[in-house]
Design an enzyme around this catalytic site. Structure first.
Site, short mmCIF file in Angstrom:
data_model
loop_
_atom_site.label_atom_id
_atom_site.label_comp_id
_atom_site.label_asym_id
_atom_site.label_seq_id
_atom_site.Cartn_x
_atom_site.Cartn_y
_atom_site.Cartn_z
N GLU A 76 0.81 -1.20 0.00
CA GLU A 76 0.00 0.00 0.00
C GLU A 76 0.86 1.26 0.00
OE1 GLU A 76 -4.14 1.36 2.14
OE2 GLU A 76 -2.95 -0.25 2.99
N ASP A 77 0.73 2.02 -1.07
CA ASP A 77 1.43 3.30 -1.20
C ASP A 77 2.95 3.22 -1.19
OD1 ASP A 77 -0.94 4.70 -1.41
OD2 ASP A 77 -1.16 4.79 0.77
#
Ligand code: MN
Length: 510
Positions: A76-77
Site C-alpha cells: 500500500e502506497d
C-alpha cells in the site's frame, strides 16, 4: 487466531509441495512487513492477510492468488515494496497485489442521486469500473476475500467509516459477487452490512425472525424424516438433505417488498436435497409433487434455464405437512458447489486443467450450461481471434475494451467510449459543466482538453461562469452527447447574431 496451516487445510484439493513452499515464503514476508502493526480492533495485523488468504484458498484458487492475499496490504502506497514482491515472488503475484492495491484507491460514497434510476446507474458504473481496473479475475476474488474479513471486523472502525464501507459492500461488492455466481459470498457480505446500513430494520428482524425460524426448523426436521424415507422407497440415494434458514439480508429484502409483514414470507426456511445426477433431481421433484400439491407458479426449473449468473437448481413450493407452505431446492453436488463459489470454482477447475491443451479448455467453456457471462467472455475471445493461451492464463477482464471509466473527485464514475476527452467527461456530468469547461486536471495535473482519458483517471473540470464552448472542440470530442450540445450552442449563437438571422430568413424564403 488463525495460523498458516489453516490456509492449507481450507482447501478441498491440496496444494503441491512447490505451492506450499511458495505460500510459506509469502507468509514469512507478510509477517515481517506487518510485525508490530495492530489493526483497529487491537488484533495483530497479520490476522487480516492470513484470513484473506485462507478464504482465497478455500475457493480453490492457485498459489499466486493465495500469496497475493497474504501480501495484499504490504504494498500500500509503497512502490518500493511492490518491486520487492516482484523480485521475491515474480511478476504474476506482484501484478495481483498491484491490482488489489489500485482497487483500494476507489471509494464509493453515500448516495448522490435522489432519482432511484440515476443512483442505480451510478452504482452500475462503479461496478463496471471495478471490473475494468481489475484486469485479472483473481484481483476481484482477492478483493472479495479482503472485504469479507474487513466486514467482520467493521465494528472497530469510526462510525462514518463503517457506513461508507458497509454501503460500498452492499451496493457494489455484494452485487458483483452475485454476478460472478458467488451467491454465498454475496449473501455473507449483505448480512454483515445489514446492521450498519439498516440499524432499525436489523433490530426489528432480530425481534421477529428468530422464533419463527426455530419453529420452522423443528417442523422441517419432521419433513426431512419423511423425505428420507420416501427417497429410500423410490430408490434415490441422496448425497445430502439439509434445511437452510433464509439469510437475514434476503428476508430483509423480501420484507421490504411486503411492508415488513412477516406472514407474507413462505420460504424463511427451505429443504435442500442434493443428489448425484440431473435425472435424480427430476425424480426427486416428482416424488415431492406426488406427496404434496405444488403452489402454482412456484415451480422453477433453473436446470433447463439457468439464471443469468449460471445458477442451477430445481425449486418448488408445496402445501406440505399440515398444509404448511414449504420450499424445496433440488440440485446436484456440482451445481451446489458452483452456487456457493461461482466463478471461483470454475477458475480453480481451469487451474487444474492447465496442462491440457487449449482446445480442451475451450471445450469446457463452450459448455452451454456454463455461466452466461463466461460464454460472453468466450464469444469476445473468438471475435478477437487471438491465440487463447495467454488469455486463459490470466483470465483478463478487458471485455470493456471499448469503454473507459473515469472518476470525478467525488468518486462518481463516468462511463465513456475509448479515447474520450475531458470535454466529453464534462458534458456527461452535466451540459452546463461541459459548456463552461475551461480547464481539466487528470490525477492532479493540468492536461489539454483534447487528451485521451484512461480507465481509473480522476478528472477534475474547472469552469468559468457564462463561458461558451469553442467550435474547435467538435474536432476532438468523441461522444454524440458532447457534439450535439456544442452544435446546439453554435446554432443559438448564430440565431443571436442579427446578420445570421437575416441570412437564415433569406434562406427560408427560398
Ligand atoms: Mn486488506
Amino acid at each position: 487466531m488463525p495460523v498458516l496451516t489453516d490456509i492449507f487445510t481450507a482447501r478441498r484439493d491440496p496444494l503441491s509441495e512447490e505451492g506450499k513452499r511458495f505460500v510459506e515464503r509469502a507468509y514469512a514476508f507478510a509477517e515481517h512487513t506487518h510485525k508490530d502493526q495492530l489493526r483497529k480492533s487491537g488484533e495483530p495485523y497479520l490476522v487480516h492477510p492470513l484470513e484473506t488468504a485462507r478464504v482465497i484458498s478455500s475457493w480453490g484458487l492457485c498459489m499466486h492468488a493465495i500469496a497475493a492475499g497474504l501480501l495484499h496490504d504490504t504494498a500500500e502506497d509503497t512502490p518500493h515494496t511492490l518491486e520487492e514482491i516482484k523480485k521475491e515472488f515474480g511478476e504474476e503475484t506482484s501484478r495481483l497485489v498491484d491490482g488489489v492495491t489500485k482497487l483500494g484507491r476507489f471509494k464509493f460514497r453515500e448516495k448522490a442521486q435522489e432519482d432511484k434510476k440515476l443512483e442505480l446507474l451510478r452504482e452500475e458504473n462503479f461496478r463496471k469500473m471495478i471490473l475494468a481496473i481489475s484486469d485479472d479475475m483473481r484481483v476481484i476474488f482477492i478483493k472479495l476475500a479482503d472485504r469479507l474479513h474487513n466486514m467482520k471486523t467493521l465494528s472497530a472502525l469510526p462510525k462514518q467509516k463503517q457506513e461508507r464501507i458497509a454501503l460500498e459492500t452492499y451496493d457494489i461488492y455484494a452485487p458483483l459477487a452475485y454476478r460472478l455466481g458467488m451467491a454465498a459470498v454475496a449473501g455473507d457480505l449483505e448480512d454483515l452490512a445489514l446492521p450498519y446500513l439498516f440499524p432499525k430494520d436489523y433490530k426489528w428482524l432480530q425481534e421477529h425472525v428468530p422464533e419463527r425460524l426455530e419453529k420452522r426448523e423443528k417442523y422441517l426436521r419432521g419433513v426431512k424424516k419423511i423425505m428420507e424415507k420416501e427417497l429410500k422407497t423410490n430408490g434415490v440415494e441422496p448425497v445430502e438433505l439439509s434445511f437452510r434458514a433464509k439469510r437475514l439480508s434476503s428476508v430483509h429484502k423480501k420484507l421490504k417488498k411486503y411492508d415488513m409483514d412477516i406472514e407474507q414470507i413462505y420460504d424463511l426456511v427451505a429443504l435442500r436435497i442434493i443428489v448425484k445426477t440431473v435425472e435424480d433431481c427430476y425424480r426427486v421433484l416428482g416424488i415431492i409433487h406426488s406427496l404434496w400439491k405444488p403452489l402454482p407458479g412456484k415451480i422453477k426449473d433453473y436446470i433447463a434455464l439457468p439464471k443469468p449468473n449460471g445458477y442451477q437448481s430445481l425449486h418448488t413450493t408445496v402445501f406440505c405437512v399440515d398444509n404448511k407452505i414449504t420450499e424445496f431446492q433440488i440440485r446436484t453436488e456440482k451445481m451446489h458447489r458452483e452456487a456457493q463459489f461461482g466463478l471461483a470454482a470454475h477458475w480453480a477447475y481451469e487451474e487444474e486443467k492447465k496442462k491440457n491443451s487449449y482446445k480442451k479448455r475451450k471445450a469446457v467453456f463452450a459448455n452451454k450450461k456454463e455461466a452466461a457471462w463466461i460464454n460472453e467472455l468466450q464469444k469476445w475471445q473468438e471475435k478477437r481471434g487471438e491465440a487463447g493461451e495467454e488469455f486463459m492464463d490470466s483470465m483478463k477482464m478487458d471485455f470493456f475494451r471499448d469503454r473507459i471509466f473515469a472518476v470525478t473527485p467525488n468518486g462518481d464514475v463516468i462511463d465513456l467510449p475509448h479515447d474520450a476527452t475531458p470535454v466529453d467527461f464534462a458534458y456527461h456530468i452535466h451540459s452546463e459543466v461541459g459548456d463552461e469547461c475551461v480547464r481539466a486536471k487528470v490525477n492532479g495535473k493540468i492536461v489539454p482538453l483534447d487528451c485521451a482519458l484512461k480507465t481509473g483517471d480522476i478528472v477534475e473540470i474547472q469552469r468559468q461562469k457564462g463561458k461558451k464552448p469553442s467550435e474547435s472542440w467538435l474536432r476532438f470530442v468523441k461522444t454524440s452527447l458532447a457534439k450535439s450540445h456544442i452544435k446546439k450552442i453554435m446554432r443559438d449563437k448564430e440565431r443571436g447574431n442579427p446578420l445570421s438571422a437575416l441570412w437564415n430568413k433569406g434562406r427560408k424564403k427560398k
